[in-house]
Scaffold this active site. Structure first.
Site, PDB file in Angstrom:
ATOM      1  N   ASN A 150      -7.610  -6.461  24.886  1.00  0.00           N
ATOM      2  CA  ASN A 150      -8.123  -5.258  24.224  1.00  0.00           C
ATOM      3  C   ASN A 150      -8.935  -5.638  22.996  1.00  0.00           C
ATOM      4  O   ASN A 150      -9.350  -6.791  22.835  1.00  0.00           O
ATOM      5  CB  ASN A 150      -6.948  -4.361  23.832  1.00  0.00           C
ATOM      6  CG  ASN A 150      -6.074  -5.018  22.780  1.00  0.00           C
ATOM      7  OD1 ASN A 150      -5.730  -6.199  22.901  1.00  0.00           O
ATOM      8  ND2 ASN A 150      -5.703  -4.291  21.743  1.00  0.00           N
ATOM      9  N   CYS A 204      -8.007  -6.055  19.992  1.00  0.00           N
ATOM     10  CA  CYS A 204      -7.337  -6.978  19.062  1.00  0.00           C
ATOM     11  C   CYS A 204      -6.648  -8.130  19.763  1.00  0.00           C
ATOM     12  O   CYS A 204      -5.864  -8.852  19.151  1.00  0.00           O
ATOM     13  CB  CYS A 204      -6.328  -6.222  18.207  1.00  0.00           C
ATOM     14  SG  CYS A 204      -7.046  -4.919  17.218  1.00  0.00           S
ATOM     15  N   GLU A 213      -4.184  -8.482  21.893  1.00  0.00           N
ATOM     16  CA  GLU A 213      -2.748  -8.591  22.134  1.00  0.00           C
ATOM     17  C   GLU A 213      -2.287  -7.853  23.389  1.00  0.00           C
ATOM     18  O   GLU A 213      -1.184  -8.106  23.878  1.00  0.00           O
ATOM     19  CB  GLU A 213      -1.949  -8.092  20.920  1.00  0.00           C
ATOM     20  CG  GLU A 213      -1.699  -6.600  20.838  1.00  0.00           C
ATOM     21  CD  GLU A 213      -2.859  -5.836  20.237  1.00  0.00           C
ATOM     22  OE1 GLU A 213      -2.676  -4.678  19.817  1.00  0.00           O
ATOM     23  OE2 GLU A 213      -3.971  -6.413  20.188  1.00  0.00           O
TER      24      GLU A 213
END
Length: 948
Positions: A567, A569, A571
């Site tokens: 995604n 970020c 994670e």
């Protein structure tokens, strides 16, 4: 010797006369020194200055003795001129400048107070009739009342008088007063006065927080009583009205009336408002508290209760009891839901999910459908991750038009501009990350998307990018072998393959290029491509380094699809397809709060995790889904991402340095405990609510937990993953529960950046080491001085927190390692992010990763980057089995000018002035020094936060 003072007559402003008093000169000089050295009012000057001040007073007195007329005396302005000249003759130029400023400030105060008597230029505060007025909220004017301001400041300083001075704050406020100042501007002036003193003593943070609460209470409650009992009663009495106002204004759902509102109101704990630090209060005031026409209708506890009621709204049984249970976890900062949940819970559009991941097909209609979906998802505060690997490469054949494709890059430009055009609910900028696999023929141009040079039509300055790398490529780099690039329409199955299946098929396609069956391809050196990837990462911060094989081989949902990207970020690792846009619902445990008496409190942690998992699972059913694909995926698989924050603070609470095996062991043990309780909680929810739809055939169903999949990954990779497999808890309990009940959620754990929510509750961000111990943080709420309160407490306990220590922290850019006064054991504990060797950050992450079914948002810090260091760092991350990495943060060649610090005082060259050279096997194409610090490049709210 000084002549008898009674012989000198001093003529004051306005013609009044008085006898000369040498002590007033000493006081004025002392004040100038204090102001320049940034000393608190109760901090003594050092011995050398204190011994020199009487000499300076005598010098001034003797000089004016000859100028004093026995008849007319001497004017006070003349005395002050002599003081200025004396300071400059003695070489105190900066003190003289400060004294000049002091005189100007005093002149302004006299004008403000319209006073003819300021007690011989002393610091005594006197209330007089002002000539200035304050504009009230209804537009009427009222005389400015200095005594009222002092009373409010004194109330904010109550109990902190040993560290904070209301009178000194009033002096600061008075400098900002003007005729016609509004009440709001006056309140801001008071808060600003406290904010500017936080670096002197963190106790001023408490003062600023109390002043901020007064503003919130006035808005939401209509009053801000100082009496605790009166405030508590007002809190209870106003709560039903808050709900009515929110519902009438169409900001809250009418379904909130289903609760027992009297019981809810009585459960509120107004004293928990004081758990906030100032920056946290400012953050929720600016972006989280509901407002009507600019007036906040929520207090902090109303905010937490509103979120809790929204999350419990579809609970069966005692819905009010569940809301109170959620409230007690949220309002005590034990767990915090992600930002979209905090924004939208209990509203008419409860879009509570954090991240959306999609795969784009090589079809024009689907390409622009995904762009439109991005806009819809971004509108409701979703962070976006798009997989673009299937789009055919530049110059590939288009059968429908018999033409040639322009490749993936032009479409990514459209994605970039869409993210700029459609922000996240008007509260923060839109943000998207585009992923591309390393074998795509456009990968080299993809690496250049964030460059500031070249054709701007083929640049995406506002979009994030990430490499999606198979293990085979990493092995080719290690072997210094060749790598072949393809167009996806010629090798369509590579997109869905991973592990040994990918390697076998990739080798077959390479053979097809040799026989002429595949015409469009390009061979390059794997090392050269790797070098370019690291170079662009260093220069522009992109693309990020993420790995396809561990993300898939360790996925619980390998039976139901393929993970094609992460995604925004890095994670979240969930399957995506044409019919499924993956969704994740996030929240984070405050690890610091679960350290009790120097140990991890497993009982408290279990309670927190069990309640948190229930809240996260509830999001799936309550959530507003902007697209059908998002609803389909989320309701079928029900993934959630429980993470953590405050890891650095938890280490400090135990006296552990980040750069140590103790930190690695704690990362391992704490993540095992969170994993244990989270998986068990999801299994227990399955017993109560039923299994998720696609459970059958999953790794859970096959008896495989995250810790078991590390061996599977190692076998497929063919390279040892050197992370121990030890366990501390009885995992048979979890295995038995899953065998009996199944799982409620396909995925349960992911560690997000938590930049904003960690700011709200006042802990260190996610799993990050401390950035610096003194720095200025910038976000949409403004600029804020940040001081490590834990460090200050430790320094105070040793009697080391004073003006010199503050000045040293400024000089050394928030680092303690070169401050001689600080003991070595304290230096070891308080290393900053750039002083912790990257291997420790990676080892901690690797020992967490074995327990996590998704990933971690892992920033990597490198103080003196070189090609070899970059290579070694990212190769170590791959070798340890990490699935993803996030930002690379490196130090700039220069730092901020130390304009308020006496650099001559230190006499040594700090590390930030030393140049680092790039060297090693992989040379970095360094065109300019890069500084990526918290608050940059994330295109969201200035906090480098995406999904949160």
């Amino acid at each position: 010797m000084i002549r008898a003072q009674t012989e000198w007559i001093v003529t004051k402003r306005g013609g009044r006369t008085a006898s000369f008093d040498a002590s007033l000169i000493g006081r004025a000089i002392s004040n100038a020194f204090r102001a320049e050295l940034n000393l608190a009012d109760n901090q003594p000057l050092d011995d050398e200055i204190r011994m020199e001040i009487p000499e300076m007073v005598e010098s001034v007195a003797n000089e004016i003795a000859s100028a004093a007329s026995s008849d007319a005396g001497i004017e006070v302005e003349k005395i002050q001129d002599v003081v200025e000249m004396m300071l400059m003759r003695r070489g105190h130029y900066r003190i003289a400048r400060r004294y000049i400023v002091y005189r100007a400030d005093r002149a302004k105060l006299r004008a403000l107070r319209a006073s003819t008597d300021l007690a011989d230029e002393s610091d005594t505060i006197k209330s007089t009739t002002p000539r200035f007025h304050v504009i009230l909220t209804d537009g009427t004017k009222t005389p400015f009342d200095e005594a009222r301001i002092l009373a409010r400041l004194s109330d904010a300083c109550r109990g902190l008088e040993g560290d904070c001075s209301a009178e000194a704050l009033l002096e600061e406020v008075m400098r900002s007063i003007f005729d016609g100042i509004s009440v709001e501007e006056l309140y801001r002036a008071m808060i600003l006065a406290a904010r500017t003193r936080i670096e002197r003593d963190p106790a001023y943070d408490t003062v600023a927080s109390r002043l901020m609460l007064k503003i919130i209470y006035n808005d939401a409650l209509g009053n801000a009583p100082s009496d605790v009992n009166e405030l508590n009663q007002l809190y209870v009495d106003r709560f039903p009205q808050f709900l009515s106002d929110g519902i009438e204004a169409k900001r809250l759902t009418p379904d909130l009336h289903k609760y027992d509102l009297n019981r809810i109101a009585l459960a509120l704990k107004p004293e928990r408002d004081h758990l906030f630090q100032y920056l946290g209060l400012q953050a929720i005031f600016d972006r989280y508290l509901l407002h009507i026409d600019g007036r906040r209708i929520e207090t902090p506890q109303y905010f937490w209760m509103r979120v809790s009621m929204g999350l419990a709204i579809q609970e069966a049984g005692d819905v009010t009891g569940r809301a109170i249970e959620f409230y007690n976890i949220l309002s005590t900062f034990r767990f915090t839901s992600a930002t979209p949940t905090l924004f939208n819970s209990a509203t008419l559009h409860p879009q509570l999910s954090s991240c959306y991941l999609s795969t784009v097909d090589d079809d024009l209609d689907h390409i622009f459908k995904c762009v439109a979906d991005n806009a819809k998802l971004s509108k409701w505060a979703g962070g976006l991750g798009n997989d673009w690997t299937q789009i055919r490469a530049t110059n590939s054949h288009i059968s429908g038009t018999n033409g040639q494709s322009q490749g993936v890059i032009p479409f990514l430009k459209v994605v970039n501009d869409t993210a700029v055009a459609v922000n996240q609910g008007g509260k923060r900028k839109g943000a998207v990350c585009s992923y591309l696999e390393t074998w795509h023929m456009d990968v080299e141009e993809f690496l250049d998307l964030r460059k500031n040079t070249g054709d701007d039509r083929r640049r995406t300055h506002d979009m994030h990018t990430a490499n999606w790398i198979p293990d085979l490529f990493m092995r080719r780099v290690r072997e210094d072998a060749e790598w072949t690039l393809f167009s996806p329409n010629d090798v369509p199955d590579l997109h869905d393959l991973y592990g040994q299946a990918f390697e076998q098929r990739y080798a077959e396609y390479e053979k097809m290029t040799e026989t002429g069956e595949l015409k469009l391809f390009r061979r390059i050196s794997a090392v050269e491509l790797w070098r370019k990837m690291l170079t662009r990462l260093f220069e522009t911060g992109h693309p990020w380094i993420t790995w396809k094989d561990p993300s898939n081989l360790r996925s619980p949902q390998d039976h139901a699809g393929v993970v094609h990207s992460s995604n925004l970020c890095t994670e979240i690792l969930l399957n995506t397809s044409r019919n499924e846009t993956a969704v994740c619902n996030l929240g984070s445990v405050n690890l610091k709060l679960h350290i009790v008496d120097g140990q991890l409190d497993l009982g408290m942690l279990e309670e927190t995790v069990r309640t948190a998992m229930r809240m996260l699972d509830n999001v799936i059913d309550i959530n507003y889904y902007p697209t059908a694909e998002a609803r389909n995926s989320n309701t079928r698989h029900r993934p959630v991402g429980l993470g953590l924050m405050g890891f650095q603070d938890a280490l400090l609470a135990q006296g552990i340095s980040y750069a140590s095996m103790q930190a690695v062991e704690f990362a391992d043990a704490s993540m095992e405990a969170i994993s244990y309780f989270a998986i068990l909680a999801s299994s227990e929810l399955a017993r109560e609510r039923g299994r998720y739809e696609s459970y059958t055939g999953s790794k859970w169903d096959r008896g495989l937990l995250p810790i078991d999949t590390l061996d599977l990954h190692e076998k497929e990779r063919g390279v040892p993953i050197e992370v121990d497999r030890q366990t501390r808890l009885d995992w048979q309990v979890v295995r038995d529960s899953i065998a009996q009940n199944g799982m409620r959620n396909s995925n349960v754990m992911a560690i997000a950046p938590t930049a904003t929510i960690s700011t709200i509750i006042g802990v260190s961000q996610s799993i990050e080491p401390s950035y610096k111990h003194l720095y200025v943080k910038s976000n949409l709420s403004g600029e804020f001085t940040q001081v490590n309160l834990l460090l200050v407490d430790d320094l105070k306990a040793l009697g080391l927190w004073d003006a010199d220590m503050l000045e040293a922290l400024k000089y050394y850019d928030g680092s303690v390692t070169e401050i001689d006064r600080i003991p070595d054991d304290l230096k070891a504990r308080y290393l900053t992010a750039f002083e912790v060797e990257p291997k420790w950050t990676i080892e901690c992450a690797a020992h967490r990763q074995k327990w996590i079914d998704m990933g971690q948002s892992l920033n990597l810090y490198l103080a003196e980057p070189s090609g070899k260091k970059l290579h070694d760092m990212y190769m170590l991350a791959w070798e340890r089995g990490l699935k993803t990495t996030y930002y690379l943060r490196t130090l700039a060649a220069t730092q901020v000018e130390k304009s308020t610090v006496d650099v001559n005082k230190f006499g040594i060259q700090p590390r930030w002035m030393k140049n680092a050279s790039a060297s090693g096997d992989i040379q970095v194409e360094r065109t300019a020094a890069t500084l990526v610090t918290p608050g940059e490049s994330c295109n969201l709210d200035g906090d480098c936060e995406a999904c949160q």
